[in-house]
Write a protein that holds these residues in place. Structure first.
Motif, PDB file in Angstrom:
ATOM      1  N   ALA A 150      47.438  44.170  34.405  1.00  0.00           N
ATOM      2  CA  ALA A 150      48.067  43.219  35.320  1.00  0.00           C
ATOM      3  C   ALA A 150      47.035  42.532  36.202  1.00  0.00           C
ATOM      4  O   ALA A 150      47.120  41.328  36.461  1.00  0.00           O
ATOM      5  N   GLN A 151      46.041  43.285  36.657  1.00  0.00           N
ATOM      6  CA  GLN A 151      44.984  42.691  37.469  1.00  0.00           C
ATOM      7  C   GLN A 151      44.187  41.669  36.657  1.00  0.00           C
ATOM      8  O   GLN A 151      43.856  40.583  37.155  1.00  0.00           O
ATOM      9  N   SER A 152      43.888  41.997  35.412  1.00  0.00           N
ATOM     10  CA  SER A 152      43.138  41.092  34.545  1.00  0.00           C
ATOM     11  C   SER A 152      43.899  39.789  34.328  1.00  0.00           C
ATOM     12  O   SER A 152      43.317  38.697  34.391  1.00  0.00           O
ATOM     13  N   LEU A 153      45.196  39.908  34.088  1.00  0.00           N
ATOM     14  CA  LEU A 153      46.010  38.716  33.856  1.00  0.00           C
ATOM     15  C   LEU A 153      46.125  37.876  35.119  1.00  0.00           C
ATOM     16  O   LEU A 153      46.092  36.641  35.058  1.00  0.00           O
ATOM     17  N   GLN A 154      46.251  38.519  36.269  1.00  0.00           N
ATOM     18  CA  GLN A 154      46.346  37.788  37.530  1.00  0.00           C
ATOM     19  C   GLN A 154      45.067  36.998  37.800  1.00  0.00           C
ATOM     20  O   GLN A 154      45.116  35.820  38.175  1.00  0.00           O
ATOM     21  N   LEU A 155      43.924  37.625  37.606  1.00  0.00           N
ATOM     22  CA  LEU A 155      42.650  36.934  37.792  1.00  0.00           C
ATOM     23  C   LEU A 155      42.470  35.834  36.756  1.00  0.00           C
ATOM     24  O   LEU A 155      42.004  34.733  37.073  1.00  0.00           O
ATOM     25  N   LEU A 177      35.505  39.017  35.059  1.00  0.00           N
ATOM     26  CA  LEU A 177      36.742  39.738  35.385  1.00  0.00           C
ATOM     27  C   LEU A 177      36.517  41.200  35.811  1.00  0.00           C
ATOM     28  O   LEU A 177      37.074  41.637  36.822  1.00  0.00           O
ATOM     29  N   PRO A 178      35.711  41.978  35.068  1.00  0.00           N
ATOM     30  CA  PRO A 178      35.573  43.397  35.428  1.00  0.00           C
ATOM     31  C   PRO A 178      35.045  43.628  36.838  1.00  0.00           C
ATOM     32  O   PRO A 178      35.325  44.675  37.436  1.00  0.00           O
ATOM     33  N   GLN A 179      34.275  42.678  37.378  1.00  0.00           N
ATOM     34  CA  GLN A 179      33.695  42.866  38.704  1.00  0.00           C
ATOM     35  C   GLN A 179      34.745  42.834  39.814  1.00  0.00           C
ATOM     36  O   GLN A 179      34.488  43.298  40.922  1.00  0.00           O
ATOM     37  N   PHE A 180      35.923  42.288  39.517  1.00  0.00           N
ATOM     38  CA  PHE A 180      36.950  42.153  40.547  1.00  0.00           C
ATOM     39  C   PHE A 180      38.175  43.021  40.274  1.00  0.00           C
ATOM     40  O   PHE A 180      39.197  42.884  40.934  1.00  0.00           O
ATOM     41  N   ILE A 181      38.066  43.881  39.294  1.00  0.00           N
ATOM     42  CA  ILE A 181      39.173  44.779  38.959  1.00  0.00           C
ATOM     43  C   ILE A 181      38.934  46.142  39.597  1.00  0.00           C
ATOM     44  O   ILE A 181      37.838  46.694  39.525  1.00  0.00           O
ATOM     45  N   MET A 228      47.873  45.599  41.958  1.00  0.00           N
ATOM     46  CA  MET A 228      47.754  44.148  42.085  1.00  0.00           C
ATOM     47  C   MET A 228      46.452  43.784  42.791  1.00  0.00           C
ATOM     48  O   MET A 228      45.907  44.555  43.563  1.00  0.00           O
ATOM     49  N   VAL A 229      45.990  42.577  42.519  1.00  0.00           N
ATOM     50  CA  VAL A 229      44.752  42.098  43.121  1.00  0.00           C
ATOM     51  C   VAL A 229      45.024  41.665  44.559  1.00  0.00           C
ATOM     52  O   VAL A 229      45.978  40.937  44.839  1.00  0.00           O
ATOM     53  N   THR A 230      44.179  42.118  45.477  1.00  0.00           N
ATOM     54  CA  THR A 230      44.341  41.757  46.882  1.00  0.00           C
ATOM     55  C   THR A 230      43.718  40.388  47.151  1.00  0.00           C
ATOM     56  O   THR A 230      42.930  39.869  46.354  1.00  0.00           O
ATOM     57  N   PHE A 231      44.049  39.822  48.304  1.00  0.00           N
ATOM     58  CA  PHE A 231      43.518  38.510  48.672  1.00  0.00           C
ATOM     59  C   PHE A 231      42.004  38.555  48.828  1.00  0.00           C
ATOM     60  O   PHE A 231      41.305  37.600  48.493  1.00  0.00           O
ATOM     61  N   SER A 232      41.477  39.671  49.332  1.00  0.00           N
ATOM     62  CA  SER A 232      40.034  39.811  49.514  1.00  0.00           C
ATOM     63  C   SER A 232      39.292  39.835  48.182  1.00  0.00           C
ATOM     64  O   SER A 232      38.109  39.496  48.118  1.00  0.00           O
ATOM     65  N   GLN A 233      39.962  40.246  47.126  1.00  0.00           N
ATOM     66  CA  GLN A 233      39.381  40.186  45.790  1.00  0.00           C
ATOM     67  C   GLN A 233      39.568  38.801  45.180  1.00  0.00           C
ATOM     68  O   GLN A 233      38.667  38.268  44.512  1.00  0.00           O
TER      69      GLN A 233
END
Length: 209
Positions: free
Chosen positions: A147-152, A134-138, A1-6
């Motif tokens: 899941a990370q891509s969809l969350q962002l 998107l790729p820069q934050f995955i 999962m994507v963290t708050f810092s991301q």
């Protein structure tokens, strides 16, 4: 999962992109002024579906194909620019002020939705944003990349809906103000036509980077 810092820096960049005037904002603003808030909101639903389409494509890697094949990208870019030029022509010579609520004949909800969808799908920047941002934050080491891509992606869509929704409601108030000043209508038509033409020319000149 994507963290708050991301998520926080991504949201800040996405917000900046949403606040930058573009085809989606111009269309939603003009449609809201022409036909009212409800029409703007229906159009916004179409725009949102376009974002969802690009988000899913980016998450699954399909957008890479569009960027890898020059003809596919160029076709999308030129089609989007031509659509903006058509809207500019209608604004100036269609006999209707894009800022006057009562002058434009109402379009059906289905047509409004489809026009919002097409406005977004024919904007190559939507595909480019999802492919490059998107790729820069995955972080693959943090788990499921999809899941990370969809969350962002849903974060960007949520911000877009909030900002554009506010613009739609503000546009309705502006329409009431401008409707009482018919002498502004000619200037309004030319202003909207100039803005749309400028966006189309910029899109054509940007080329494929």
């Amino acid at each position: 999962m994507v963290t708050f810092s991301q998520l926080l820096p991504f949201a800040a960049i996405a917000l900046g992109l949403v606040l930058t005037p573009g085809p989606n904002m111009i269309y939603l603003l003009s449609r809201s002024l022409c036909q009212g808030r409800r029409a703007g909101l229906v159009s916004l639903c179409g725009v949102a579906l376009g974002f969802i389409f690009y988000m899913v494509c980016a998450a699954l890697g399909i957008t890479v194909l569009i960027m890898a094949v020059p003809l596919a990208y160029e076709t999308l870019r030129i089609a989007g620019a031509c659509y903006l030029l058509y809207m500019a022509w209608q604004a100036v010579f269609g006999g209707k002020s894009p800022f006057t609520l009562r002058d434009l004949p109402p379009d059906s909800p289905r047509k409004l939705f489809m026009m919002g969808l097409l406005t977004n799908l024919l904007n190559p920047k939507a595909a480019v944003i999802y492919l490059t941002l998107l790729p820069q934050f995955i972080r693959p080491e943090q788990g499921n990349v999809l899941a990370q891509s969809l969350q962002l992606g849903f974060t960007q869509i949520t911000l877009s809906l909030l900002v554009n929704g506010l613009i739609i409601f503000t546009a309705g108030a502006i329409a009431g103000f401008l409707a009482q000043r018919p002498t502004w209508q000619k200037l309004q038509r030319w202003l909207m036509g100039t803005v749309l033409t400028g966006l189309a020319v910029r899109m054509l000149l940007e080329g494929r980077k």
